[in-house]
Design an enzyme around this catalytic site. Structure first.
Site, PDB file in Angstrom:
ATOM      1  N   SER A 105       1.454  18.433 -51.163  1.00 13.72           N
ATOM      2  CA  SER A 105       2.852  18.876 -51.182  1.00 13.72           C
ATOM      3  C   SER A 105       3.756  17.804 -51.808  1.00 13.72           C
ATOM      4  O   SER A 105       3.521  17.448 -52.950  1.00 13.72           O
ATOM      5  CB  SER A 105       3.255  19.238 -49.742  1.00 13.72           C
ATOM      6  OG  SER A 105       4.443  19.957 -49.726  1.00 13.72           O
TER       7      SER A 105
ATOM      8  N   ASP B 185      -0.320  30.291 -49.725  1.00 13.93           N
ATOM      9  CA  ASP B 185       0.704  29.237 -49.702  1.00 13.93           C
ATOM     10  C   ASP B 185       2.002  29.780 -50.303  1.00 13.93           C
ATOM     11  O   ASP B 185       2.061  30.075 -51.495  1.00 13.93           O
ATOM     12  CB  ASP B 185       0.210  28.033 -50.507  1.00 13.93           C
ATOM     13  CG  ASP B 185       1.176  26.860 -50.471  1.00 13.93           C
ATOM     14  OD1 ASP B 185       2.330  27.033 -50.026  1.00 13.93           O
ATOM     15  OD2 ASP B 185       0.763  25.756 -50.888  1.00 13.93           O
TER      16      ASP B 185
ATOM     17  N   HIS C 251      -0.126  26.673 -46.714  1.00 13.99           N
ATOM     18  CA  HIS C 251       0.306  25.367 -47.226  1.00 13.99           C
ATOM     19  C   HIS C 251      -0.251  24.277 -46.319  1.00 13.99           C
ATOM     20  O   HIS C 251       0.445  23.782 -45.427  1.00 13.99           O
ATOM     21  CB  HIS C 251       1.834  25.322 -47.271  1.00 13.99           C
ATOM     22  CG  HIS C 251       2.374  24.136 -48.010  1.00 13.99           C
ATOM     23  ND1 HIS C 251       2.109  23.915 -49.333  1.00 13.99           N
ATOM     24  CD2 HIS C 251       3.147  23.095 -47.607  1.00 13.99           C
ATOM     25  CE1 HIS C 251       2.717  22.801 -49.721  1.00 13.99           C
ATOM     26  NE2 HIS C 251       3.346  22.280 -48.682  1.00 13.99           N
TER      27      HIS C 251
ATOM     28  N   TRP D  10      10.481  13.525 -55.056  1.00 13.59           N
ATOM     29  CA  TRP D  10      10.230  14.150 -56.367  1.00 13.59           C
ATOM     30  C   TRP D  10      11.461  14.941 -56.817  1.00 13.59           C
ATOM     31  O   TRP D  10      11.384  15.711 -57.775  1.00 13.59           O
ATOM     32  CB  TRP D  10       8.995  15.064 -56.308  1.00 13.59           C
ATOM     33  CG  TRP D  10       9.131  16.166 -55.293  1.00 13.59           C
ATOM     34  CD1 TRP D  10       8.923  16.060 -53.947  1.00 13.59           C
ATOM     35  CD2 TRP D  10       9.532  17.514 -55.530  1.00 13.59           C
ATOM     36  NE1 TRP D  10       9.179  17.269 -53.342  1.00 13.59           N
ATOM     37  CE2 TRP D  10       9.555  18.180 -54.283  1.00 13.59           C
ATOM     38  CE3 TRP D  10       9.879  18.234 -56.681  1.00 13.59           C
ATOM     39  CZ2 TRP D  10       9.920  19.524 -54.144  1.00 13.59           C
ATOM     40  CZ3 TRP D  10      10.231  19.574 -56.549  1.00 13.59           C
ATOM     41  CH2 TRP D  10      10.244  20.209 -55.283  1.00 13.59           C
TER      42      TRP D  10
HETATM   43  C1  LIG Z   1       2.433  34.373 -55.913  1.00  9.80           C
HETATM   44  O1  LIG Z   1       2.807  35.110 -57.026  1.00  9.80           O
HETATM   45  C2  LIG Z   1       1.764  35.896 -57.622  1.00  9.80           C
HETATM   46  C3  LIG Z   1       2.317  36.593 -58.829  1.00  9.80           C
HETATM   47  O2  LIG Z   1       2.827  35.696 -59.763  1.00  9.80           O
HETATM   48  C4  LIG Z   1       1.234  36.875 -56.616  1.00  9.80           C
HETATM   49  O3  LIG Z   1       0.145  37.562 -57.186  1.00  9.80           O
HETATM   50  C5  LIG Z   1       0.807  36.150 -55.363  1.00  9.80           C
HETATM   51  O4  LIG Z   1       0.438  37.086 -54.377  1.00  9.80           O
HETATM   52  C6  LIG Z   1       1.936  35.290 -54.827  1.00  9.80           C
HETATM   53  N1  LIG Z   1       1.485  34.552 -53.686  1.00  9.80           N
HETATM   54  C7  LIG Z   1       1.877  34.836 -52.447  1.00  9.80           C
HETATM   55  C8  LIG Z   1       1.305  33.972 -51.350  1.00  9.80           C
HETATM   56  O5  LIG Z   1       2.682  35.704 -52.184  1.00  9.80           O
END
Ligand SMILES: *[C@@H]1O[C@H](CO)[C@@H](O)[C@H](O)[C@H]1NC(C)=O
Length: 339
Positions: free
Chosen positions: A39, A121, A155, A307
């Site tokens: 992280s 996450d 996470h 960061w």
């Molecule tokens: C993160 O975004 C992608 C699409 O860009 C999606 O497929 C994925 O499920 C998302 N992750 C979460 C944990 O929601």
């Protein structure tokens, strides 16, 4: 009681046992230095791996972090929450700063790079990690890059054993260290150093040495004590050892979760059998307001590695105050190299 006993008793009462010792020098090969973190510690690992690639000569590992220089030209929230972080200007900055504000980017061609993130996450997430990978692909050797997506992991720092007090793998909660049936520490150390000897499955055989993280070894946002894990074989200098820097995430500092990041992540298990000294620098809670890159005033109340620019506009460049403190620690440790 004899006079000598009285003196001994007085000495033991006044001995500064609670105080940390000076950081020591060890027989560590300077070309073996690597860093990883989770992280904010992952963002910091990438910053160190890029800006100080001349110090982190082996490479760097990022667990659930995001692109280098991500938060300078976009809201830092775009680097979190599974957002597709913009990488054009951060990547252009790397090229412009190469050899000046950061080490020459051509070094990255020979660095080993490890990345890991869980599909569940939502704190940082797969998209910022994909953007880090895309950014680094402008510089790296794809054969030296490992990118791991762990199904169902939130996470968390992933392990393959149950550490005391760990949270479930699919849940982003303290201490953010979970048995996800994936050995994150073994994976990143193995990627850095090649085939490792089987880890120590019993109690740790090395020593966790608290050291004074003040003066040139500390700065804004850092606690007064850091920790160095020294395997038994590395204590007296007869063996050449390696050095890995392991950076905790937000809300994972020693003052927040005690020794869990050191004990439950698995780094020490591999360190014991492979002569790897592990440096665990520590942040602290900082409730005062600081103006960050994007102009907001924010405290650092979760004790994150910087960061976002809390501690200076140059936070991710050479001379950035937290990176300088960590690099000073590394330089002292490797000063004992005898070959
Ligand atoms: C993160 O975004 C992608 C699409 O860009 C999606 O497929 C994925 O499920 C998302 N992750 C979460 C944990 O929601």
């Amino acid at each position: 009681m004899t006079r000598r006993h009285v003196v001994a008793l007085l000495l033991s009462l006044t001995a500064p046992q609670a105080l940390a010792a000076c950081l020591g020098a060890y027989n560590v090969d300077p070309s073996s230095v690597s860093v990883s973190g989770l992280s904010s510690g992952g963002f910091m690992a990438a910053q160190l791996g890029v800006a100080y690639s001349d110090v982190f000569k082996t490479g760097f590992g990022v667990f659930a972090g995001g692109p280098y220089d991500c938060a300078r030209n976009q809201p830092f929230t775009m680097c979190l929450s599974n957002q597709t972080s913009a990488i054009d200007s951060p990547t252009a900055n790397m090229k412009v700063w190469s050899g000046k504000e950061i080490a020459p980017v051509k070094n990255l061609k020979s660095r080993r790079i490890f990345m890991q993130v869980g599909t569940a996450d939502l704190t940082v997430g797969v998209n910022p990690m994909q953007q880090l990978r895309a950014q680094l692909s402008a510089f790296d050797d794809p054969a030296k890059v490992s990118f791991v997506v762990s199904d169902g992991a939130a996470h968390v720092f992933p392990t393959d054993f149950d550490g005391a007090g760990d949270n479930p793998c699919g849940e982003s909660s303290s201490p953010w260290i979970s048995n996800c049936h994936y050995d994150g520490a073994g994976a990143v150390l193995g990627w850095m150093y090649g085939k490792l000897k089987a880890r120590n499955e019993r109690s740790h055989t090395g020593t966790t040495v608290p050291f004074d993280q003040t003066g040139k070894y500390g700065t804004l946002g850092m606690d007064s004590t850091g920790y160095l894990y020294v395997p038994a074989a590395c204590r007296h200098g007869s063996e050449v050892c390696k050095l890995h820097v392991a950076l905790h995430g937000c809300q994972q500092s020693h003052s927040q979760i005690g020794s869990k990041f050191m004990d439950n992540t698995g780094y020490k298990k591999w360190a014991d059998t492979n002569n790897i000294i592990v440096l665990f620098p520590q942040t602290k809670i900082d409730n005062s307001l600081h103006v960050i890159w994007n102009g907001l005033s924010l405290p650092n109340q979760n004790a994150c590695w910087d960061w976002v620019g809390w501690y200076g506009a140059n936070t991710d460049q050479r001379g950035g105050t937290e990176m300088t403190a960590i690099v000073n620690q590394v330089r002292t440790i490797v000063r004992g190299f005898k070959g």
